[in-house]
Design a protein around this motif. Sequence first.
Motif, mmCIF file in Angstrom:
data_model
loop_
_atom_site.group_PDB
_atom_site.id
_atom_site.type_symbol
_atom_site.label_atom_id
_atom_site.label_comp_id
_atom_site.label_asym_id
_atom_site.label_seq_id
_atom_site.Cartn_x
_atom_site.Cartn_y
_atom_site.Cartn_z
ATOM 1 N N ASN A 70 0.785 -1.116 -0.120
ATOM 2 C CA ASN A 70 -0.129 0.067 -0.027
ATOM 3 C C ASN A 70 0.850 1.170 -0.047
ATOM 4 O O ASN A 70 1.958 1.096 0.491
ATOM 5 C CB ASN A 70 -0.997 0.258 1.375
ATOM 6 C CG ASN A 70 -1.403 -1.359 1.594
ATOM 7 O OD1 ASN A 70 -1.932 -1.951 0.607
ATOM 8 N ND2 ASN A 70 -1.355 -1.582 2.861
ATOM 9 N N SER A 125 0.126 0.400 -4.535
ATOM 10 C CA SER A 125 -0.999 0.876 -4.992
ATOM 11 C C SER A 125 -1.570 2.405 -4.163
ATOM 12 O O SER A 125 -1.230 2.490 -3.152
ATOM 13 C CB SER A 125 -2.138 -0.313 -4.599
ATOM 14 O OG SER A 125 -2.154 -0.385 -3.111
ATOM 15 N N GLY A 126 -1.996 3.027 -5.184
ATOM 16 C CA GLY A 126 -2.418 4.449 -4.452
ATOM 17 C C GLY A 126 -1.300 5.314 -4.770
ATOM 18 O O GLY A 126 -0.265 5.054 -5.048
ATOM 19 N N SER A 127 -1.421 6.709 -3.986
ATOM 20 C CA SER A 127 -0.418 7.505 -4.231
ATOM 21 C C SER A 127 0.430 7.913 -2.842
ATOM 22 O O SER A 127 -0.436 7.857 -1.847
ATOM 23 C CB SER A 127 -0.977 8.796 -5.021
ATOM 24 O OG SER A 127 -1.711 9.341 -4.049
ATOM 25 N N GLU A 136 2.733 8.295 -7.539
ATOM 26 C CA GLU A 136 1.395 7.586 -8.142
ATOM 27 C C GLU A 136 1.747 6.173 -8.445
ATOM 28 O O GLU A 136 2.597 5.794 -9.586
ATOM 29 C CB GLU A 136 0.856 8.257 -9.331
ATOM 30 C CG GLU A 136 -0.549 7.530 -9.702
ATOM 31 C CD GLU A 136 -1.581 7.814 -8.753
ATOM 32 O OE1 GLU A 136 -1.522 9.050 -7.956
ATOM 33 O OE2 GLU A 136 -2.347 6.907 -8.327
#
Length: 437
Positions: free
Chosen positions: A296, A324-326, A361
């Motif tokens: 994450n 995953s995600g920023s 990102e």
Amino acid sequence: MDSIIIQGGRPLNGSVEASGAKNAALPLLAAAILTDQPVEYHRMPHLRDITTMITLLANQGADVSMDDQGRVRVDTSSSNNPEAPYELVKTMRASALVLGPLLARFGRARVSLPGGCAIGARPMDMHLKGLETMGAVIRVEHGYVDATVPAGRLHGARIAFDKVTVTGTENLMMAAALADGETILENAAREPEVVNLADSLRKMGADIKGDGSSKITILGVSSLAGAELSVIADRIEAATYLAAGLISGGDVTVRKIEADLLDAFLARLRDAGAGVEVGETDGESWIRCKSNGRLNSVNIETSPHPGFPTDLQAQFMALMCIASGSSVIRETIFENRFMHVQELRRLGARIVLNGNTAVVEGVAELSGAPVMATDLRASASLVLAGLAAQGETVISRVYHIDRGYERIEEKLGALGASIRRNTPHTDMFRRPDIATD
Ligand code: EPZ
């Protein structure tokens, strides 16, 4: 110039042993100047920067010997040239660590200013101001610091650092060890390498209290003796190998490293969903990081120890490139420590910079490409990204890596990486003459 070639996409599994810490070994070697008796060292890493420091001591007249087991012996009893020439200092700014010890031992020193480097201006004003407060008279001209001690011996003083400085704390702690009276360092660096130095100075007979906290008290003694000193584990190297295991979806254990050296880093890995295990087997501490699938994204902000180390910012950014995600990464110690960003982008990373903040990102996959190392820790982040990228990554200017990572391709290869070094015949013996961080 050497380059490193990586075929990415292979999970790394297994265990490696942490080397002695470069940033502990350098001040420890400078401390040999403080005594006219021999100092023996254990767990000295084989690194370009260590060779530079040893050359510097030999240039001053010291007798230095080193074996291939990490044992080094330094005898400065015949040292008679309290200098650090530009030719050596420009390749390693930590050469400035000889300034305090030279003044304390000989009452004079001529040390080249290091000049700028890739990650920032890195002045040494706090080093010089502290030494002046202790009675040194300092002139800076022709690119050199010319320092003398008219009174013959430095005297104790109360010094409050405007900013936390690791080598500033170390330089002044060493100078204070032989000064006349008590010195108090306020807002001192708390890094484990500072504590390793204080422990070592105490073994030599110094009277030091409070190391590891922001207030260090040193009561000067008339002389220091030789001793056997041990270099602590390299927490930055260890964290880099743990990150290599995670970024490749593998499971890596680093041995001979105490987990409390990496509290902030391990906490952020746990937040990112990595499997982190620490323990001790037969008296030997270890840390294990196991991938639990895609990480994450988590935010970090670098700060002095015990905060998140600036020396791990680039490596952590590589991890976040495929999370995953920023994530938001703030660099608060150095003004230009994002040189790895434009190279990571070449591997497909999505990173937006805004001053000292990078927004990463996460992408599903990186793709191999030719990239260029710019400074020591930036090059480590490129190696990490290359391990995760699909296809081939070629990293040029790897002399940056060799300054801080002992045999990196051997250690990563032993974990299953497809990695090799290419040494063009023409450059085999050419030493890069370039300022470094
Ligand atoms: C040490 O550098 C380390 N080097 C660096 O590791 C590390 O990044 C840094 O500490 C911070 O943790 C060694 O220990 C040999 P600072 P140092 O003085 O002591 C400013 C690596 O990758 N400052 O703590 O040089 C400075 O510009 C290297 O292994 C002044 O303004 O760093 C910076 O912004 C890179 N005036 C901040 O303070 C001064 O007199 C902290 O620098 C001194 C420093």
